[in-house]
Design an enzyme around this catalytic site. Sequence first.
Site, PDB file in Angstrom:
ATOM      1  CB  CYS A   1      -0.946  -0.008   1.196  1.00 19.89           C
ATOM      2  SG  CYS A   1      -1.951  -1.486   1.279  1.00 19.89           S
TER       3      CYS A   1
ATOM      4  CG  HIS B   1      -1.994   4.164   5.605  1.00 16.22           C
ATOM      5  ND1 HIS B   1      -1.786   4.018   4.251  1.00 16.22           N
ATOM      6  CD2 HIS B   1      -2.178   2.906   6.090  1.00 16.22           C
ATOM      7  CE1 HIS B   1      -1.840   2.742   3.923  1.00 16.22           C
ATOM      8  NE2 HIS B   1      -2.082   2.044   5.023  1.00 16.22           N
TER       9      HIS B   1
ATOM     10  CG  HIS C   1      -6.378   1.059   1.337  1.00 18.29           C
ATOM     11  ND1 HIS C   1      -5.426   1.716   0.588  1.00 18.29           N
ATOM     12  CD2 HIS C   1      -5.683   0.296   2.230  1.00 18.29           C
ATOM     13  CE1 HIS C   1      -4.226   1.366   0.991  1.00 18.29           C
ATOM     14  NE2 HIS C   1      -4.362   0.513   1.986  1.00 18.29           N
TER      15      HIS C   1
END
Length: 617
Positions: free
Chosen positions: A206, A341, A381
Amino acid sequence: MSNEDRLRDYLKRVTNDLVQTRNRLREVESAASEPIAVVGMACRYPGGARSPEELWRLLDDGVDTIAGFPDNRGWDVAGVYDPDPERIGRSYTRQGGFLYDADAFDPTFFGISPREAVAVDPQQRLLLEVGYETFESAGIAIEQVRDSQTGVFVGVMYDDYGVRVQQAPPNLEGLVGTGSAGSIASGRLAYTFGLQGPAVTIDTACSSSLVAVHLAGQSLRNGECSLALAGGVTVVATPQLFVEFSRQRALSPDGRCRSYAAGANGTGWGEGVGLLLLERLSDAQRNGHPVLAVIRGSAINQDGTTSQLSAPSGPSQERVLAQALANARLSAVEVDAVDGHGTGTTLGDPIEARALLNAYGRHRPVDRPLHLGSVKSNIGHTQAAAGVAGIIKMIMALRHERLPRTLHVDQPTPHVDWSSGAIRLLTEAQPWPVDPDRPRRAGVSSFGISGTNAHVIIEEPPTPATAPANPPQNPPRNGSHGLPEDGSEDLPESSSENLPESGSEDLSSSLPGVPVVLLLSARSVSALGDLAGRLRDWLGVYPQVDVGQVAGRLVSRAGHVHRAGVVVRDVAQARVELDALARQEPGAGAVVGVAGEVAPVLVFGGQGSQWVGMGVE
């Protein structure tokens, strides 16, 4: 010569050598820490966001883009879902942030046969489309970078497109391997556009796109490349990702990321692609390229050993934040906001929030809190494309002078002592006006399940008063100037026949009513009509725009063989003529043709207003 004279002469030489050495060291140190300019950007994100401007509009409007599984990928949508998290082989969520048109692609535009295109991972296809648009957003025609030292740094996590079939059909044998290979994602961009700088595919999960931006900046400073495409892409080819994380109980049942919220209940997967075109700031100013923002500093590190492989490390996150600040030569109080994040997990979000409080929140004036939010609350995400989404979001926030709110925050998570530092969650949009005393800055964080952490600090572009005195040595390529705030910065885009978002000077604002020519080009007749239709629709959204500015931006596009010139005096006339062209029934104000041999033409000379007058007559 006496000994005293010899000594004096020797000392002079030594002093001169020391001065030269010190100057060379300063040059090396300056080059090693030179800010990196963002001169172009393009993207695709959930909610139909096909450009940075469209992404900004949905963020600014507080749009939730999470929706159901796609029905055009061959998934057993009904069979894979089960609300019981204990069911093996099932996903207890059936929602996410998807690119529903990820299958749409014009292969011939990029010199790919339709047969090969079937074997090419949609992630590679999207990188080609968005890479092309990124160059044009900087006012750079793709032909200008062919055979140049331009680098490619892209984050890619998944290569499961080709493995969906156990055996490739006979007509695709020999194509599936390259079509899905991660290394080819960057290599195909370099091959198609003729780029000869470093081409690197990065998988740190990620954090991939922020790591790509960090490495691209280092490569630019080291002189390995003169321009760099950097970012990331994620398209989920199978539902296995949802099944896997259902077993870990890590998913939000409704697919929504509740970043830093008390109601956080897991992450929500999304898809997307975002690319930035990067250049050393001094080179961007010398070349006359638009500077959308400056990457002031960045850092990456690794968690090391934690309680389990995928568990984040608070101390490591805190260190990477401090390292990025040190790399940017800034104190924490000089950064206004962070797009974190913030995946909405009950484990990760509190760890990240504590790291932010320790690195940014302490010793900060109460009346100047750090504003914290996450783009994931809107689009999910997007994994390897998540970090670059945060950068694009904050660049647009700088341009529009406000910070959009973060969705789905009922209350700040109670697992964090928010009183330990001055941090405020963006539960409501906040103004972010220009400060005459200092530049506005923002941090962007990404923490990979791999344990690789990344943090990037961006800064608003320097104004002419603060920019280094370094006038262009050559005329700007394609005429690249600042972007106006009347909507003309976000001309419509498409997968291949896109329009640039920046480009040329105002050609007619001082001459209202003087005709201008809107130049359109594409690689097919249908694409030319599609381009005309999208420009017509865009002018309907921004009827106040100066058609001269639009004409100027169109000039910087690459010239494809199918072309049209539409002569107009104002937006109303432009929409009428473009509508006719979109229906492939060009009106009296349009000239349509195919590029080929041309005969000599008479050009009216002159300068300034005289040229316009002679041209009209």
